[in-house]
Design an enzyme around this catalytic site. Structure first.
Site, mmCIF file in Angstrom:
data_model
loop_
_atom_site.group_PDB
_atom_site.id
_atom_site.type_symbol
_atom_site.label_atom_id
_atom_site.label_comp_id
_atom_site.label_asym_id
_atom_site.label_seq_id
_atom_site.Cartn_x
_atom_site.Cartn_y
_atom_site.Cartn_z
ATOM 1 N N ARG A 145 0.827 -1.209 0.000
ATOM 2 C CA ARG A 145 0.000 0.000 0.000
ATOM 3 C C ARG A 145 0.861 1.259 0.000
ATOM 4 N NH1 ARG A 145 -4.626 0.580 4.518
ATOM 5 N NH2 ARG A 145 -2.805 0.987 5.843
ATOM 6 N N LYS A 247 -2.873 6.685 1.789
ATOM 7 C CA LYS A 247 -2.719 7.082 3.194
ATOM 8 C C LYS A 247 -1.789 8.295 3.315
ATOM 9 C CE LYS A 247 -2.697 4.631 7.623
ATOM 10 N NZ LYS A 247 -4.138 4.811 7.889
ATOM 11 N N GLU A 283 -16.342 6.607 4.850
ATOM 12 C CA GLU A 283 -15.673 5.986 5.993
ATOM 13 C C GLU A 283 -15.667 6.956 7.159
ATOM 14 O OE1 GLU A 283 -11.198 5.809 5.833
ATOM 15 O OE2 GLU A 283 -11.551 6.049 3.684
#
Length: 402
Positions: A145, A247, A283
């Site tokens: 990721r 992220k 989210e």
């Protein structure tokens, strides 16, 4: 998700004030001598291959447990012993990593991360088994990721092998801070930042890869008790074409205002809606959302605005293995308000059952065992059993450190 600042404790196990002096990025070539006594880690040098420039040359053996109140760990920062650091210049190759005493680093005021937010982070955990050995949970997923996120943010990234090795070395160097089984976990924070000085809007000329750790307990003070969410319909976390799916550090700064307001009103966290229709779930501030209706578990699809959570991915696979039907698709607020059960997932929160959701002044409560639904309990037990080595890992998700 943010780490708070813990109050001072365990002074005899912390480094001296002199060791707290700022560590410049340029000084990352050596480790100061460490005294070998009953409470201080011992430094060991290992042989290295010349071509493995990104792999650490040292690790510290720390056999004893730190003197902490393991029964009352919160989710706040506890200074540990060591951190990992490696640098990358314009050639895109990371230098040989070093293990350094945990402490500040120096950056130019014109560093890319400070001026233009060029930075990423990851979050994963290490757990102590009942036999004392230490497990990592799916660290290669975090490594992959970070590679994807770095590409989106125009940064070089450590390879999966480099990332994995650095994580292992950092955990072993700080293993006395891994909580006893069932008392918490060692939170691991890999951080990739544009550390080079830059004035115009452009990628930084130098990048720094850092890993630090902190023992943690529950992210929400409720633990495995129902949390209270409020749906935010004025602010949005991400939009199509943006960076919501990686992220990057800026994603978290943008949620702070709504989160602070929600907590002042007594809510645990904020649940965000999509920026186009303002009706579909995205989210929470630092976790993914799941909605249960009958034998079906639904969660918003990954389409660029939602972080592809590793806990989310794991819960989907565990749920399917238990016979649940899992749907990844747009989930509306209307579906949420009539659900049988709702829960959040994330590295920090693990699995957090939702006891109530408030939307436009209307509160909906979810029934269950003291607000904790059957599905949440089942999936929480299965996932944490795997993470702590209490259940057989038939998925091949855990990595044991020797």
């Amino acid at each position: 998700m943010e780490l708070g600042v813990a109050s001072p404790c365990c002074g005899d196990l912390r480094r001296s004030a002199a060791a707290d002096l700022a560590l410049t990025v340029a000084a990352a070539a050596s480790v100061p001598p460490v005294a070998s006594d009953a409470s201080t880690p011992t430094l060991h040098h290992e042989a290295t291959n010349g071509c493995q420039a990104s792999l650490p040359t040292k690790h510290m053996e720390t056999p004893e447990m730190a003197d902490l109140d393991w029964e009352n760990l919160g989710f706040t920062l506890v200074d540990t012993d060591f951190m990992y650091m490696a640098k990358c210049g314009p050639d895109g190759n990371f230098s040989k990593g070093e293990m350094l005493p945990f402490g500040p680093i120096a950056l130019s005021p014109s560093a890319g991360v400070l001026n233009y937010g060029q930075g990423l982070f990851e979050g994963l955990k290490a757990y102590r088994k009942t036999d004392g050995s230490i497990l990592l949970f799916r660290p290669e997923e975090n490594a992959r990721r970070m590679v994807i996120g770095a590409d989106r943010m125009c940064m070089p990234a450590p390879t999966v092998e480099q990332f994995m090795d650095a994580v292992k070395q950092t955990v072993l160097a700080n293993k006395r801070w891994v909580p006893p089984t069932g008392k918490g976990s060692l939170y691991i924070r890999p951080l990739l930042i544009g550390s080079g000085a830059i004035l115009g809007v452009a990628p930084a000329p130098e990048f720094t890869f850092v890993i630090y750790v902190s023992p943690v307990g529950n992210y929400f003070k409720e633990g495995l008790a129902p949390i209270k969410l409020i749906i935010e319909d004025n602010f949005h976390r991400a939009a199509p074409g943006g960076t919501g799916g990686v992220k990057t550090i800026g994603n978290y700064a943008s949620v702070l205002k709504a989160q602070r307001t929600a907590k002042e009103k007594g809510y645990s966290d904020v649940l965000y809606l999509d920026a186009v229709h303002n009706k579909y779930l995205e989210e929470a501030s630092a976790s993914n959302i799941f909605v249960v209706k009958g034998n079906t578990i639904s969660t918003p699809a990954i389409e660029g605005t939602i972080l592809p959570g590793i806990t989310r991915k794991s819960i989907i696979e565990v749920a399917e293995s238990k016979g649940y039907k899992v749907e990844e698709r747009p989930v509306s607020v209307d579906e949420l308000l009539v659900a049988d059960e709702v829960f959040c997932t994330g590295t920090a929160v693990v699995v957090s059952p939702v006891g109530s959701i408030t939307y436009q002044g209307k509160r909906v409560d979810y029934e269950g065992n003291h607000g904790v639904g059957v599905v949440s309990q089942q999936l929480y037990a299965s996932l944490t059993g795997l993470q702590m080595g209490l259940l057989e890992d038939r998925m091949g998700w855990t990595v044991q450190l020797n």
